[in-house]
Design a protein around this motif. Structure first.
Motif, PDB file in Angstrom:
ATOM      1  N   SER A   1       0.877  -1.168   0.000  1.00  0.00           N
ATOM      2  CA  SER A   1       0.000   0.000   0.000  1.00  0.00           C
ATOM      3  C   SER A   1       0.912   1.215   0.000  1.00  0.00           C
ATOM      4  CB  SER A   1      -0.914   0.009   1.225  1.00  0.00           C
ATOM      5  OG  SER A   1      -1.876  -1.020   1.118  1.00  0.00           O
ATOM      6  N   ILE A   2       0.792   2.004  -1.047  1.00  0.00           N
ATOM      7  CA  ILE A   2       1.711   3.126  -1.265  1.00  0.00           C
ATOM      8  C   ILE A   2       0.969   4.430  -1.040  1.00  0.00           C
ATOM      9  CG2 ILE A   2       3.301   4.218  -2.882  1.00  0.00           C
ATOM     10  CD1 ILE A   2       2.185   0.910  -3.964  1.00  0.00           C
ATOM     11  N   MET A   3       1.603   5.331  -0.310  1.00  0.00           N
ATOM     12  CA  MET A   3       1.004   6.637  -0.013  1.00  0.00           C
ATOM     13  C   MET A   3       1.884   7.753  -0.551  1.00  0.00           C
ATOM     14  SD  MET A   3       0.584   8.585   3.651  1.00  0.00           S
ATOM     15  CE  MET A   3      -0.762   7.609   4.306  1.00  0.00           C
ATOM     16  N   PHE A   4       1.234   8.736  -1.187  1.00  0.00           N
ATOM     17  CA  PHE A   4       1.887   9.994  -1.553  1.00  0.00           C
ATOM     18  C   PHE A   4       1.143  11.131  -0.865  1.00  0.00           C
ATOM     19  CE2 PHE A   4       5.065   9.368  -4.875  1.00  0.00           C
ATOM     20  CZ  PHE A   4       4.864   8.035  -5.194  1.00  0.00           C
ATOM     21  N   THR A   5       1.885  12.073  -0.311  1.00  0.00           N
ATOM     22  CA  THR A   5       1.270  13.263   0.289  1.00  0.00           C
ATOM     23  C   THR A   5       1.862  14.503  -0.351  1.00  0.00           C
ATOM     24  OG1 THR A   5       2.864  13.737   2.050  1.00  0.00           O
ATOM     25  CG2 THR A   5       1.260  11.979   2.460  1.00  0.00           C
ATOM     26  N   ASP A   6       1.131  15.602  -0.272  1.00  0.00           N
ATOM     27  CA  ASP A   6       1.634  16.869  -0.789  1.00  0.00           C
ATOM     28  C   ASP A   6       0.981  18.004  -0.007  1.00  0.00           C
ATOM     29  OD1 ASP A   6       3.136  18.543  -2.330  1.00  0.00           O
ATOM     30  OD2 ASP A   6       1.791  18.521  -4.064  1.00  0.00           O
ATOM     31  N   VAL A   7       1.724  19.098   0.128  1.00  0.00           N
ATOM     32  CA  VAL A   7       1.212  20.255   0.857  1.00  0.00           C
ATOM     33  C   VAL A   7       0.293  21.064  -0.045  1.00  0.00           C
ATOM     34  CG1 VAL A   7       1.846  22.454   1.934  1.00  0.00           C
ATOM     35  CG2 VAL A   7       3.192  20.406   2.393  1.00  0.00           C
ATOM     36  N   ARG A   8      -0.828  21.489   0.483  1.00  0.00           N
ATOM     37  CA  ARG A   8      -1.716  22.416  -0.205  1.00  0.00           C
ATOM     38  C   ARG A   8      -1.539  23.803   0.427  1.00  0.00           C
ATOM     39  NH1 ARG A   8      -1.748  18.990  -3.382  1.00  0.00           N
ATOM     40  NH2 ARG A   8      -3.393  17.497  -3.902  1.00  0.00           N
ATOM     41  N   GLY A   9      -1.543  24.825  -0.411  1.00  0.00           N
ATOM     42  CA  GLY A   9      -1.375  26.186   0.090  1.00  0.00           C
ATOM     43  C   GLY A   9       0.075  26.560   0.325  1.00  0.00           C
ATOM     44  N   PHE A  10       0.998  25.841  -0.311  1.00  0.00           N
ATOM     45  CA  PHE A  10       2.411  26.133  -0.091  1.00  0.00           C
ATOM     46  C   PHE A  10       2.784  27.532  -0.582  1.00  0.00           C
ATOM     47  CE2 PHE A  10       6.741  25.177   0.714  1.00  0.00           C
ATOM     48  CZ  PHE A  10       7.460  25.775  -0.302  1.00  0.00           C
ATOM     49  N   THR A  11       2.142  27.993  -1.671  1.00  0.00           N
ATOM     50  CA  THR A  11       2.449  29.328  -2.197  1.00  0.00           C
ATOM     51  C   THR A  11       2.154  30.401  -1.161  1.00  0.00           C
ATOM     52  OG1 THR A  11       1.977  28.587  -4.446  1.00  0.00           O
ATOM     53  CG2 THR A  11       1.959  30.974  -4.037  1.00  0.00           C
ATOM     54  N   THR A  12       1.002  30.277  -0.482  1.00  0.00           N
ATOM     55  CA  THR A  12       0.637  31.260   0.549  1.00  0.00           C
ATOM     56  C   THR A  12       1.649  31.238   1.690  1.00  0.00           C
ATOM     57  OG1 THR A  12      -1.699  30.961  -0.008  1.00  0.00           O
ATOM     58  CG2 THR A  12      -1.193  31.981   2.114  1.00  0.00           C
ATOM     59  N   ILE A  13       2.064  30.041   2.072  1.00  0.00           N
ATOM     60  CA  ILE A  13       3.046  29.913   3.157  1.00  0.00           C
ATOM     61  C   ILE A  13       4.372  30.518   2.733  1.00  0.00           C
ATOM     62  CG2 ILE A  13       4.308  28.259   4.578  1.00  0.00           C
ATOM     63  CD1 ILE A  13       1.839  26.363   4.131  1.00  0.00           C
ATOM     64  N   SER A  14       4.780  30.231   1.493  1.00  0.00           N
ATOM     65  CA  SER A  14       6.043  30.768   0.986  1.00  0.00           C
ATOM     66  C   SER A  14       6.003  32.280   0.913  1.00  0.00           C
ATOM     67  CB  SER A  14       6.329  30.182  -0.400  1.00  0.00           C
ATOM     68  OG  SER A  14       7.532  30.686  -0.916  1.00  0.00           O
ATOM     69  N   GLU A  15       4.879  32.847   0.454  1.00  0.00           N
ATOM     70  CA  GLU A  15       4.741  34.297   0.394  1.00  0.00           C
ATOM     71  C   GLU A  15       4.776  34.920   1.789  1.00  0.00           C
ATOM     72  OE1 GLU A  15       2.065  34.649  -3.703  1.00  0.00           O
ATOM     73  OE2 GLU A  15       1.144  34.883  -1.738  1.00  0.00           O
ATOM     74  N   HIS A  16       4.244  34.186   2.772  1.00  0.00           N
ATOM     75  CA  HIS A  16       4.259  34.699   4.150  1.00  0.00           C
ATOM     76  C   HIS A  16       5.696  34.926   4.621  1.00  0.00           C
ATOM     77  CE1 HIS A  16       3.381  35.030   8.464  1.00  0.00           C
ATOM     78  NE2 HIS A  16       4.292  34.101   8.665  1.00  0.00           N
ATOM     79  N   TYR A  17       6.596  33.993   4.255  1.00  0.00           N
ATOM     80  CA  TYR A  17       7.979  34.114   4.709  1.00  0.00           C
ATOM     81  C   TYR A  17       8.810  35.007   3.796  1.00  0.00           C
ATOM     82  CZ  TYR A  17       7.331  30.684   8.392  1.00  0.00           C
ATOM     83  OH  TYR A  17       6.920  30.046   9.527  1.00  0.00           O
ATOM     84  N   GLY A  18       8.329  35.213   2.544  1.00  0.00           N
ATOM     85  CA  GLY A  18       9.045  36.104   1.644  1.00  0.00           C
ATOM     86  C   GLY A  18      10.489  35.682   1.461  1.00  0.00           C
ATOM     87  N   LYS A  19      11.411  36.586   1.774  1.00  0.00           N
ATOM     88  CA  LYS A  19      12.833  36.296   1.600  1.00  0.00           C
ATOM     89  C   LYS A  19      13.441  35.567   2.798  1.00  0.00           C
ATOM     90  CE  LYS A  19      13.635  40.204  -1.493  1.00  0.00           C
ATOM     91  NZ  LYS A  19      14.429  41.437  -1.732  1.00  0.00           N
ATOM     92  N   ASP A  20      12.629  35.286   3.805  1.00  0.00           N
ATOM     93  CA  ASP A  20      13.125  34.579   4.992  1.00  0.00           C
ATOM     94  C   ASP A  20      13.171  33.080   4.682  1.00  0.00           C
ATOM     95  OD1 ASP A  20      11.979  34.176   8.454  1.00  0.00           O
ATOM     96  OD2 ASP A  20      13.871  33.707   7.466  1.00  0.00           O
ATOM     97  N   VAL A  21      14.176  32.675   3.932  1.00  0.00           N
ATOM     98  CA  VAL A  21      14.289  31.273   3.517  1.00  0.00           C
ATOM     99  C   VAL A  21      14.497  30.367   4.721  1.00  0.00           C
ATOM    100  CG1 VAL A  21      15.577  29.668   2.077  1.00  0.00           C
ATOM    101  CG2 VAL A  21      15.217  32.016   1.294  1.00  0.00           C
ATOM    102  N   GLN A  22      15.238  30.854   5.700  1.00  0.00           N
ATOM    103  CA  GLN A  22      15.483  30.038   6.889  1.00  0.00           C
ATOM    104  C   GLN A  22      14.184  29.765   7.637  1.00  0.00           C
ATOM    105  OE1 GLN A  22      18.230  28.547   7.754  1.00  0.00           O
ATOM    106  NE2 GLN A  22      19.362  29.368   6.009  1.00  0.00           N
ATOM    107  N   GLY A  23      13.336  30.816   7.733  1.00  0.00           N
ATOM    108  CA  GLY A  23      12.044  30.625   8.405  1.00  0.00           C
ATOM    109  C   GLY A  23      11.181  29.613   7.685  1.00  0.00           C
ATOM    110  N   LEU A  24      11.163  29.681   6.338  1.00  0.00           N
ATOM    111  CA  LEU A  24      10.380  28.725   5.553  1.00  0.00           C
ATOM    112  C   LEU A  24      10.931  27.314   5.742  1.00  0.00           C
ATOM    113  CD1 LEU A  24       8.179  28.131   3.469  1.00  0.00           C
ATOM    114  CD2 LEU A  24       9.862  28.659   1.670  1.00  0.00           C
ATOM    115  N   THR A  25      12.242  27.194   5.770  1.00  0.00           N
ATOM    116  CA  THR A  25      12.862  25.880   5.956  1.00  0.00           C
ATOM    117  C   THR A  25      12.493  25.291   7.314  1.00  0.00           C
ATOM    118  OG1 THR A  25      14.716  26.533   4.551  1.00  0.00           O
ATOM    119  CG2 THR A  25      15.050  24.639   6.009  1.00  0.00           C
ATOM    120  N   LYS A  26      12.520  26.116   8.360  1.00  0.00           N
ATOM    121  CA  LYS A  26      12.210  25.615   9.704  1.00  0.00           C
ATOM    122  C   LYS A  26      10.761  25.141   9.807  1.00  0.00           C
ATOM    123  CE  LYS A  26      15.647  28.408  12.145  1.00  0.00           C
ATOM    124  NZ  LYS A  26      15.872  29.530  13.093  1.00  0.00           N
TER     125      LYS A  26
END
Length: 684
Positions: free
Chosen positions: A424-449
């Motif tokens: 039984s194989i599962m794939f998952t993916d994040v929804r709304g990642f663009t909004t989350i990425s825009e929230h952090y903007g240039k704060d790549v470290q914050g997005l990574t954490k």
């Protein structure tokens, strides 16, 4: 922790991107290097003979003729003497903006009326005297401001300015490094166009009364002297000087008896009187530079840098860099490709100049390729060294703990190959990642954490439910059950994991909401099928993973969670295996991209036992709605789907809206009598 991706030769794409960015920005040092390379191309051109003579008023000449500035009567004598020796046209490179102290202006004016002579004026920040304009035919005068403009012109005294056969400007336009390589053939002042001394000499020699200029929104498009033909310039009206033009040079005291109709340029070379111009071949006196310009035009030498050259060079850097990275897997082939690219770019640019007089820059291509190669091979060598030093640690980073323990007991399992097993194989993916990425903007470290926190929370549920984490794919995860350890209830555990992950996601979102972070969404696809599972890869590096059509379908099911507006999409075997444990609802018969045959897809709702009877009743209507839909009973299906919008606590309303939209589309564009009820999608 060491990661293979961090030491991949493909990280040299960063260097490649940096090289391309620098070339596109074209800072001063890059332009300077490019211009110096063009100097080598032009200076290597074979010498070209022409019928042009330069005459120097040197120290010895002043000893004979008198103190500088010379009396105008002396210029009259020089002009007459040159024509007596057979000159074709004389260009006098001496500005005479003030009346002669010896009163010789009238004598020189009489000589100018008798013999054709081109005088010079000087563009300046102010006017002195009135500059003579030979007249020009201008097409596109509204773009005249694109031409090099001067506030004023220092001209000769009127009696001389108006007596000469022509008057041209002696302006220069040094490049960014202060070297003169291109000379403008026209300038603008007071909304009028004035020719350079070279252009004026060409006009007078051809016997034309005007010169013609065609302008566009970029500047000069074309220039010509009617009887001579078109002259190729850049948008500023400049031409590249062909320094291979070899004119004869004589002292004013040592002139030949017969000038054979040559165009003669006369100018001072006395220290303190005339300052040499810095050029790509060294310091050159102004009238010598003018001789090279006139020779360039007279001989029809068209040295050009094509409009598309910058784009072509940048594209060449990108193509060469990517090609090199593709070849780095074979060390010697990749190194050979560096030699080929560098040598080919140099040879190619030399060939294009030799045969077409086109200036293409090979320096950025060569330097960019070498830098990318240094990065790629540096990473490659370091990577291989670290792999040898950390192989034990490496196994613990990409294999599941259960498999590591199994390998410790049975090292012979470290070989390529696999076995067929039902997983039984599962794939998952994040929804709304663009909004989350825009929230952090240039704060790549914050997005990574925040992504690491999310992955940690979701991965914990996989491991807690006997799953094997296969890999992370960006913000997605892949996991499977029933390997390497046996799990008879792998489908149920996979679905239980999916529901648990969604439950943990709610808690996770409540936690990050207090931090002002947008909520995460998730889509899951779970499929049960027989696939090949085992060590896949190469003899140097392999992973414990699974392959097969069932894996591909699981990935595609995850992608369909978004258009079907559900969080989990199950394959048919998974749905059948868990039907007695969870509330399963059929969604559609779907043919995913690349497939002709459809499969029934389902979703699962985590229902409270107290509402289960109500859900079961609604499912009967749901199944009837699907049945009517597949029988093309559009109105009946539409009625059922509309009524179902409020069922299941409204959790399926968006799905029913989607089905209603599809029915409306089919009512306008019927699928036909032979429709098999399968919805075929082009999206993954």
């Amino acid at each position: 922790m060491w990661k293979k991706i961090a030491l991949s030769p493909w990280t040299a794409l960063v260097t490649l991107a940096l090289v391309i960015s620098v070339r596109m920005a074209d800072p001063a040092f890059v332009e300077s290097v490019r211009l110096r390379y063009f100097d080598t191309l032009i200076s290597a051109k074979s010498p070209t003979e022409n019928n042009i003579v330069t005459v120097d008023i040197d120290e010895a000449g002043l000893d004979r003729l008198g103190q500088w500035p010379l009396p105008r009567s002396k210029y009259a004598e020089i002009i007459k003497d040159l024509y007596d020796r057979g000159a074709g046209l004389v260009v006098l490179n001496v500005i005479m903006a003030d009346s002669d102290r010896t009163g010789g202006d009238s004598a020189l004016a009489a000589t100018l009326k008798k013999y054709p002579v081109v005088l010079v004026n000087v563009p300046s920040d102010h006017d002195k005297n009135t500059a003579r304009n030979p007249g020009s035919a201008v097409l596109g005068p509204e773009w005249q401001d694109r031409i090099v403009n001067y506030p004023g012109i220092i001209a000769n005294v009127p009696v001389l300015e108006n007596s000469a056969a022509g008057v041209g400007s002696v302006n220069t336009m040094p490049e960014i490094d202060g070297v003169n390589r291109r000379i403008p053939l026209i300038i603008s002042s007071h909304e009028k166009l004035y020719p350079s001394v070279g252009m004026e000499a060409l006009r007078v020699s051809a016997g034309d009364t005007t010169f013609q200029v065609k302008l566009n929104e970029y500047g000069v498009e074309k220039m010509r002297v009617p009887k001579f033909g078109p002259i190729a310039t850049d948008e500023l009206g400049r031409i590249w000087i062909d320094w291979s033009q070899k004119s004869q040079t004589y002292s004013i005291n040592d002139l030949p008896r017969d000038l054979s109709g040559a165009l003669v340029l006369v100018g001072p070379t006395v220290a303190g009187v005339s300052n040499p111009l810095p050029t790509s071949i060294g310091a050159v006196y102004p009238h010598h530079a003018q001789a090279a310009v006139i020779g360039t035009m007279f001989n029809g030498v068209t040295i050009q840098r094509p409009d598309y050259a910058d784009g072509a060079e940048i594209l060449a850097i990108a193509v060469a860099g990517v090609l090199l990275l593709l070849l780095t897997r074979w060390t010697y082939v990749g190194l050979a490709s560096v030699v080929v690219v560098v040598g080919g770019s140099v040879t190619g640019s030399e060939y294009l100049f030799a045969h077409n007089l086109w200036l293409f820059d090979c320096t950025a291509i060569a330097v960019g390729t070498v830098l990318v190669a240094l990065h790629a091979y540096g990473v490659k060598f370091v990577s291989e060294f670290l792999q040898k030093q950390q192989i034990k640690k490496q196994f613990g980073t990409y294999l599941s703990p259960a498999l590591v323990e199994k390998l410790q007991k049975n090292p012979e399992l470290l070989r390529l190959g696999g076995e067929s097993r039902e997983l039984s194989i599962m794939f998952t993916d994040v929804r709304g990642f663009t909004t989350i990425s825009e929230h952090y903007g240039k704060d790549v470290q914050g997005l990574t954490k925040i992504m690491n926190r999310y992955m940690t929370a979701m991965t914990a549920k996989i491991l807690d439910n006997s799953g094997t984490l296969d890999k992370y794919i960006g913000d997605a995860q892949m996991a499977f059950w029933n390997a390497p350890l046996d799990d008879e209830e792998h489908a149920r555990h996979a679905v239980a994991t999916g529901l648990a992950m969604l439950g943990d996601l709610d808690a996770f979102n409540r936690e990050i909401a207090a931090e002002g972070v947008p909520p995460f969404g998730m889509g899951l696809g779970i499929n049960t099928d027989t696939v090949v599972v085992g060590n896949m890869g190469s003899s140097q590096r392999f992973d414990y993973t699974c392959l097969g059509d069932g894996v591909n379908l699981a990935s595609r099911l995850e992608g369909q969670s978004k258009p079907y507006h559900v969080q989990i999409v199950l394959g048919p075997k998974t749905a059948e295996a868990v039907r007695d444990h969870y509330f399963v609802l059929e969604l559609d018969c779907l043919a995913v991209k690349g497939k002709k045959e459809g499969v029934n897809i389902f979703t699962v709702l985590d229902a409270d036992p107290g509402v289960m009877p109500e859900y079961l009743s609604a499912r009967e209507h749901h199944d009837l709605a699907l049945q009517c839909y597949r029988q093309q009973k559009w109105h009946t299906a539409e009625k059922y789907f509309t009524e179902l919008r409020t069922e299941f606590d409204g959790r399926m309303a968006a799905y029913y809206d989607m089905m209603l939209e599809r029915i409306a589309e089919y009512q306008q564009n019927p699928p036909g009598d032979n429709w098999d009820g399968v919805f075929r999608t082009n999206s993954k």
